[in-house]
Design a protein around this motif. Structure first.
Motif, PDB file in Angstrom:
ATOM      1  N   HIS A 154     -28.878  -3.702 -13.048  1.00  0.00           N
ATOM      2  CA  HIS A 154     -28.478  -5.173 -12.657  1.00  0.00           C
ATOM      3  C   HIS A 154     -29.627  -5.867 -12.214  1.00  0.00           C
ATOM      4  CE1 HIS A 154     -26.879  -8.387 -10.015  1.00  0.00           C
ATOM      5  NE2 HIS A 154     -27.704  -7.619  -8.976  1.00  0.00           N
ATOM      6  N   GLU A 183     -26.176 -12.690 -14.495  1.00  0.00           N
ATOM      7  CA  GLU A 183     -27.082 -11.698 -15.252  1.00  0.00           C
ATOM      8  C   GLU A 183     -26.232 -11.010 -16.182  1.00  0.00           C
ATOM      9  OE1 GLU A 183     -27.369  -8.336 -15.403  1.00  0.00           O
ATOM     10  OE2 GLU A 183     -26.041  -7.749 -13.317  1.00  0.00           O
ATOM     11  N   SER A 188     -18.266 -17.847  -4.953  1.00  0.00           N
ATOM     12  CA  SER A 188     -18.386 -16.737  -4.006  1.00  0.00           C
ATOM     13  C   SER A 188     -17.634 -17.016  -2.801  1.00  0.00           C
ATOM     14  CB  SER A 188     -19.812 -17.044  -3.470  1.00  0.00           C
ATOM     15  OG  SER A 188     -20.118 -16.216  -2.396  1.00  0.00           O
ATOM     16  N   ARG A 190     -22.392 -19.227 -16.920  1.00  0.00           N
ATOM     17  CA  ARG A 190     -23.789 -19.161 -17.449  1.00  0.00           C
ATOM     18  C   ARG A 190     -23.919 -20.333 -18.452  1.00  0.00           C
ATOM     19  NH1 ARG A 190     -21.482 -13.482 -18.997  1.00  0.00           N
ATOM     20  NH2 ARG A 190     -22.738 -12.021 -17.400  1.00  0.00           N
ATOM     21  N   ASP A 226     -28.553 -13.697 -10.147  1.00  0.00           N
ATOM     22  CA  ASP A 226     -27.634 -12.784  -9.486  1.00  0.00           C
ATOM     23  C   ASP A 226     -26.281 -12.693 -10.074  1.00  0.00           C
ATOM     24  OD1 ASP A 226     -27.244 -10.490  -7.912  1.00  0.00           O
ATOM     25  OD2 ASP A 226     -27.003 -11.487  -6.359  1.00  0.00           O
ATOM     26  N   CYS A 227     -25.777 -13.858  -9.866  1.00  0.00           N
ATOM     27  CA  CYS A 227     -24.498 -14.172 -10.583  1.00  0.00           C
ATOM     28  C   CYS A 227     -24.153 -13.972 -11.880  1.00  0.00           C
ATOM     29  CB  CYS A 227     -24.008 -15.555 -10.135  1.00  0.00           C
ATOM     30  SG  CYS A 227     -24.040 -15.978  -8.115  1.00  0.00           S
ATOM     31  N   SER A 247     -24.939  -8.156 -17.129  1.00  0.00           N
ATOM     32  CA  SER A 247     -23.965  -6.983 -17.005  1.00  0.00           C
ATOM     33  C   SER A 247     -22.947  -7.473 -16.041  1.00  0.00           C
ATOM     34  CB  SER A 247     -24.742  -5.914 -16.355  1.00  0.00           C
ATOM     35  OG  SER A 247     -25.276  -6.068 -15.046  1.00  0.00           O
ATOM     36  N   ARG A 248     -22.997  -8.780 -15.591  1.00  0.00           N
ATOM     37  CA  ARG A 248     -22.031  -9.287 -14.794  1.00  0.00           C
ATOM     38  C   ARG A 248     -20.538  -9.663 -15.599  1.00  0.00           C
ATOM     39  NH1 ARG A 248     -22.635  -8.469  -9.148  1.00  0.00           N
ATOM     40  NH2 ARG A 248     -24.333  -9.640  -8.432  1.00  0.00           N
ATOM     41  N   ASP A 249     -19.424  -9.239 -15.463  1.00  0.00           N
ATOM     42  CA  ASP A 249     -18.279  -9.479 -15.913  1.00  0.00           C
ATOM     43  C   ASP A 249     -17.120  -9.790 -15.088  1.00  0.00           C
ATOM     44  OD1 ASP A 249     -16.433  -9.472 -18.059  1.00  0.00           O
ATOM     45  OD2 ASP A 249     -16.238  -7.339 -18.103  1.00  0.00           O
ATOM     46  N   TYR A 250     -16.796 -11.020 -14.886  1.00  0.00           N
ATOM     47  CA  TYR A 250     -15.776 -11.458 -14.122  1.00  0.00           C
ATOM     48  C   TYR A 250     -15.268 -12.675 -14.482  1.00  0.00           C
ATOM     49  CZ  TYR A 250     -19.386 -14.446 -11.842  1.00  0.00           C
ATOM     50  OH  TYR A 250     -20.572 -15.213 -11.604  1.00  0.00           O
ATOM     51  N   VAL A 270     -17.304 -16.026 -15.427  1.00  0.00           N
ATOM     52  CA  VAL A 270     -19.000 -15.822 -15.420  1.00  0.00           C
ATOM     53  C   VAL A 270     -19.567 -16.588 -16.889  1.00  0.00           C
ATOM     54  CG1 VAL A 270     -18.932 -13.578 -16.909  1.00  0.00           C
ATOM     55  CG2 VAL A 270     -20.649 -14.126 -15.398  1.00  0.00           C
TER      56      VAL A 270
END
Length: 189
Positions: free
Chosen positions: A21, A131, A161, A143, A128-129, A133-136, A139
């Motif tokens: 991360h 990057e 958030s 991006r 941080d939100c 590997s983030r998966d929500y 996202v």
């Protein structure tokens, strides 16, 4: 300490998933810095080290924060994981030799955000939100927005958030509300 040395040291301090991360945040921060005219090397280093205190247990976070003289508010006492951000700035300085105040402030604010954030602080908060590997849900939209409008993307990240915190019944950190309100007020000027 040079980036590669810091990365090597960090890889030993964090769990593999957290280290991956951190590398992703560093990469995303570099891309955002290039897009928005910020110092790429500072952005990479701040992104790499933003979670350097994340491997520390909640009880130890509070004890270490006290040892460094970090003032912890009621929200952070209730949710000690939030302390990893300001403590991370102290560890970045003590353990990684980072003395650039802009990098240290970006690390401090990467979790809650704040009003009147610098470009670097916004980049680290946002990286941080988003990057890789983030998966929500949302996202990918965030991006795309991040590559067009930094303030709009940070505002959207604040909104996500806040929704996340509200859905879980957690306390809202006032710095996040202040950061969101600041950006909204700036839109109306």
């Amino acid at each position: 300490m040079k980036y590669n040395q810091a990365a090597d040291k960090l890889s030993k301090a964090l769990a593999p998933k957290r280290f991956t991360h951190s590398l992703g945040v560093s990469k995303a921060a570099a891309e955002l810095a290039e897009t928005f005219g910020e110092d790429i090397e500072k952005s990479k280093m701040a992104g790499l080290l933003h979670d350097c205190a994340r491997g520390i247990s909640s009880n130890n976070l509070l004890q270490m924060a006290e040892g460094f003289g970090i003032v912890v508010d009621d929200v952070e006492l209730s949710q000690p994981i939030l302390v990893h951000a300001p403590l991370g700035a102290y560890l970045a300085k003590a353990d990684y030799g980072i003395d650039d105040p802009e990098i240290l402030k970006a690390i401090t604010l990467h979790t809650t955000g704040a009003a009147n954030m610098s470009k670097l602080e916004k980049i680290i908060y946002l990286a941080d939100c988003i990057e890789p590997s983030r998966d929500y849900p949302g996202v990918d939209k965030l991006r795309m927005l991040a590559m067009r409008d930094l303030d709009a993307a940070v505002l959207a990240a604040f909104d996500q958030s806040l929704q996340f915190v509200i859905e879980r019944g957690l306390l809202i950190h006032p710095a996040t509300v202040e950061g969101r309100n600041y950006l909204l007020q700036r839109q109306n000027i």
